[in-house]
Enzyme design. Sequence first.
Site, PDB file in Angstrom:
ATOM      1  N   ASP A  92      59.988  33.508  34.133  1.00 35.06           N
ATOM      2  CA  ASP A  92      59.338  32.932  35.309  1.00 35.06           C
ATOM      3  C   ASP A  92      58.926  33.995  36.315  1.00 35.06           C
ATOM      4  O   ASP A  92      57.814  33.953  36.854  1.00 35.06           O
ATOM      5  CB  ASP A  92      60.273  31.920  35.988  1.00 35.06           C
ATOM      6  CG  ASP A  92      60.038  30.502  35.499  1.00 35.06           C
ATOM      7  OD1 ASP A  92      59.299  30.319  34.509  1.00 35.06           O
ATOM      8  OD2 ASP A  92      60.599  29.575  36.111  1.00 35.06           O
TER       9      ASP A  92
ATOM     10  N   ASN B 239      55.006  27.481  32.244  1.00 35.15           N
ATOM     11  CA  ASN B 239      55.596  26.253  32.790  1.00 35.15           C
ATOM     12  C   ASN B 239      56.431  26.579  34.026  1.00 35.15           C
ATOM     13  O   ASN B 239      57.472  25.973  34.276  1.00 35.15           O
ATOM     14  CB  ASN B 239      56.456  25.553  31.735  1.00 35.15           C
ATOM     15  CG  ASN B 239      56.775  24.107  32.107  1.00 35.15           C
ATOM     16  OD1 ASN B 239      56.160  23.532  33.005  1.00 35.15           O
ATOM     17  ND2 ASN B 239      57.741  23.528  31.425  1.00 35.15           N
TER      18      ASN B 239
ATOM     19  N   ASP C  81      68.731  20.522  40.144  1.00 36.19           N
ATOM     20  CA  ASP C  81      68.816  21.468  39.032  1.00 36.19           C
ATOM     21  C   ASP C  81      70.194  21.513  38.388  1.00 36.19           C
ATOM     22  O   ASP C  81      70.323  21.913  37.225  1.00 36.19           O
ATOM     23  CB  ASP C  81      68.406  22.873  39.486  1.00 36.19           C
ATOM     24  CG  ASP C  81      66.892  23.023  39.600  1.00 36.19           C
ATOM     25  OD1 ASP C  81      66.164  22.104  39.174  1.00 36.19           O
ATOM     26  OD2 ASP C  81      66.444  24.062  40.115  1.00 36.19           O
TER      27      ASP C  81
ATOM     28  N   GLU D  72      60.714  20.807  34.043  1.00 37.38           N
ATOM     29  CA  GLU D  72      60.190  21.407  32.820  1.00 37.38           C
ATOM     30  C   GLU D  72      60.051  20.391  31.697  1.00 37.38           C
ATOM     31  O   GLU D  72      59.204  20.519  30.812  1.00 37.38           O
ATOM     32  CB  GLU D  72      61.068  22.577  32.381  1.00 37.38           C
ATOM     33  CG  GLU D  72      60.854  23.860  33.163  1.00 37.38           C
ATOM     34  CD  GLU D  72      61.542  23.913  34.504  1.00 37.38           C
ATOM     35  OE1 GLU D  72      61.659  25.012  35.069  1.00 37.38           O
ATOM     36  OE2 GLU D  72      61.977  22.855  35.025  1.00 37.38           O
TER      37      GLU D  72
ATOM     38  N   HIS E  67      65.236  25.322  29.792  1.00 36.43           N
ATOM     39  CA  HIS E  67      66.389  26.217  29.888  1.00 36.43           C
ATOM     40  C   HIS E  67      67.641  25.502  30.376  1.00 36.43           C
ATOM     41  O   HIS E  67      68.749  25.794  29.913  1.00 36.43           O
ATOM     42  CB  HIS E  67      66.050  27.395  30.807  1.00 36.43           C
ATOM     43  CG  HIS E  67      65.561  27.011  32.176  1.00 36.43           C
ATOM     44  ND1 HIS E  67      65.925  27.690  33.316  1.00 36.43           N
ATOM     45  CD2 HIS E  67      64.722  26.019  32.619  1.00 36.43           C
ATOM     46  CE1 HIS E  67      65.337  27.153  34.368  1.00 36.43           C
ATOM     47  NE2 HIS E  67      64.601  26.142  33.978  1.00 36.43           N
ATOM     48  N   ARG E  68      67.503  24.574  31.303  1.00 38.85           N
ATOM     49  CA  ARG E  68      68.685  23.933  31.867  1.00 38.85           C
ATOM     50  C   ARG E  68      69.333  22.955  30.886  1.00 38.85           C
ATOM     51  O   ARG E  68      70.552  22.767  30.904  1.00 38.85           O
ATOM     52  CB  ARG E  68      68.343  23.255  33.190  1.00 38.85           C
ATOM     53  CG  ARG E  68      67.737  24.235  34.191  1.00 38.85           C
ATOM     54  CD  ARG E  68      68.227  24.060  35.599  1.00 38.85           C
ATOM     55  NE  ARG E  68      67.608  25.055  36.481  1.00 38.85           N
ATOM     56  CZ  ARG E  68      68.048  26.290  36.651  1.00 38.85           C
ATOM     57  NH1 ARG E  68      69.129  26.708  36.004  1.00 38.85           N
ATOM     58  NH2 ARG E  68      67.422  27.132  37.459  1.00 38.85           N
TER      59      ARG E  68
ATOM     60  N   LYS F   9      63.545  31.713  30.433  1.00 35.85           N
ATOM     61  CA  LYS F   9      62.844  31.299  31.654  1.00 35.85           C
ATOM     62  C   LYS F   9      63.601  31.719  32.904  1.00 35.85           C
ATOM     63  O   LYS F   9      62.988  32.116  33.903  1.00 35.85           O
ATOM     64  CB  LYS F   9      62.646  29.791  31.632  1.00 35.85           C
ATOM     65  CG  LYS F   9      61.905  29.223  32.813  1.00 35.85           C
ATOM     66  CD  LYS F   9      61.676  27.727  32.636  1.00 35.85           C
ATOM     67  CE  LYS F   9      61.024  27.107  33.852  1.00 35.85           C
ATOM     68  NZ  LYS F   9      59.659  27.606  34.094  1.00 35.85           N
TER      69      LYS F   9
END
Length: 427
Positions: free
Chosen positions: A47, A91, A311, A339, A386-387, A412
């Site tokens: 990112d 993204n 998040d 995302e 990613h999360r 990311k």
Amino acid sequence: MIAITPVRTLDAVVTVPGSKSQTQRALIAAALAEGHSQLLEPLASEDTRYTITALRAMGIDCNDTSVPDCWQIQGTGGRIEEPEGDIFLGNNGTATRFLTSVAALGRGRFRITGSQRMSERPILPLIKALHGWQVAIGSDAGTGCPPLTILAQGLAGGRTVLPEGKSSQYLSSLLLVAPYAAAPAELLVHGEILSKPYVEMTLAVMADFGIQVEAAPSLNFFRIPQGRYQAQTYAIEGDASSASYFWAAAAITGGRVVVANVPVPSLQGDIKLLPYLARMGCQINQIGAGLAVTGPEFLTGIEVDMGDIPDVAPTLAVVAAFAEGTTVINNIAHLRIKECDRLSAVVSELRKLGAEVEEEPARMIIHGKKGGGNLHGATIATYDDHRIAMSFAVAGLRIPGVVISGEQCVAKSFPDFWERFGRMAGS
């Protein structure tokens, strides 16, 4: 794919990369500042590479290689050059929202594009607010999503309205560029403002670079003075969102994990996950410049509002699957425009593990069993998010047979996550 090896318990000290949110805000302020800034311990990830590449295309000198863990940014005082081609941001939602407003400061044609998923993520409220500052900007497909074309002639300033506050990134984007408007700027926000800690972080970064914003206590009205950011040597905190996976690991294993570089106090709202873990039975301690979580023998379900810290909602959801009783996570409709549709994704993957989960438009309800006794292994889809990958890796520390597919998506925000996670687990 990567298979997670269960552990009996944990006793580890870890560090995490720099805050993604703080790094991207500091990059914008430093790029617009007068003079030479240094960013210390920033996040180097997919990112932030997109952000740096875009800033370079706009005429900003960004050196992220000469000195380890220290980026050199030569600010231009708000002068933004017309790029030679499209600005592609993958993204990266934060960069897309922020750089849309930065591009508006320039003169000429700017086209901002991204991945297929980015073309589904809304940006219309930001477009409307920029129209109020006399910016010629539109969604190329007429969908209110990227790609975007901006025929930039600078910001007029004066009053504009952000028609909704559901994404704090719209608001932060406008605030960051407002000092460079042709007239003093005012910004009114309609509707509920979610993720307020991110707005507070934006205001703090602006103040650190020399611009003091007059903000209503409700954060729905702002007066932004004209001015120029001043170059700084600026330190980035360890990322609290990234730390959440290590704290969650301690919670579900009954172990102890110290994240050594997330400070108290912190600019980051995601540190508010810790009181929730405490309510579930964890012990929280400050250890030097970091924070330790020690998990209990058994976790307890809770009800929470995570509108301000979406998040880390996937992290808490995974922990909740190991808690006795029901956990309700409220006010998270905005997870659907991340995302991936994170609300649905988390529910789907928890069900794969055997968890009993309910999905509603703006909340999820996890009916946990003591110690996750109803859970079993499964192959987890990450949705290129990613999360999702990092949250569900935590479950594999307790459940045999958890396999994470598409594990490379962690690049990311946390490129060496799997190495650090493995060292914590002793593998």
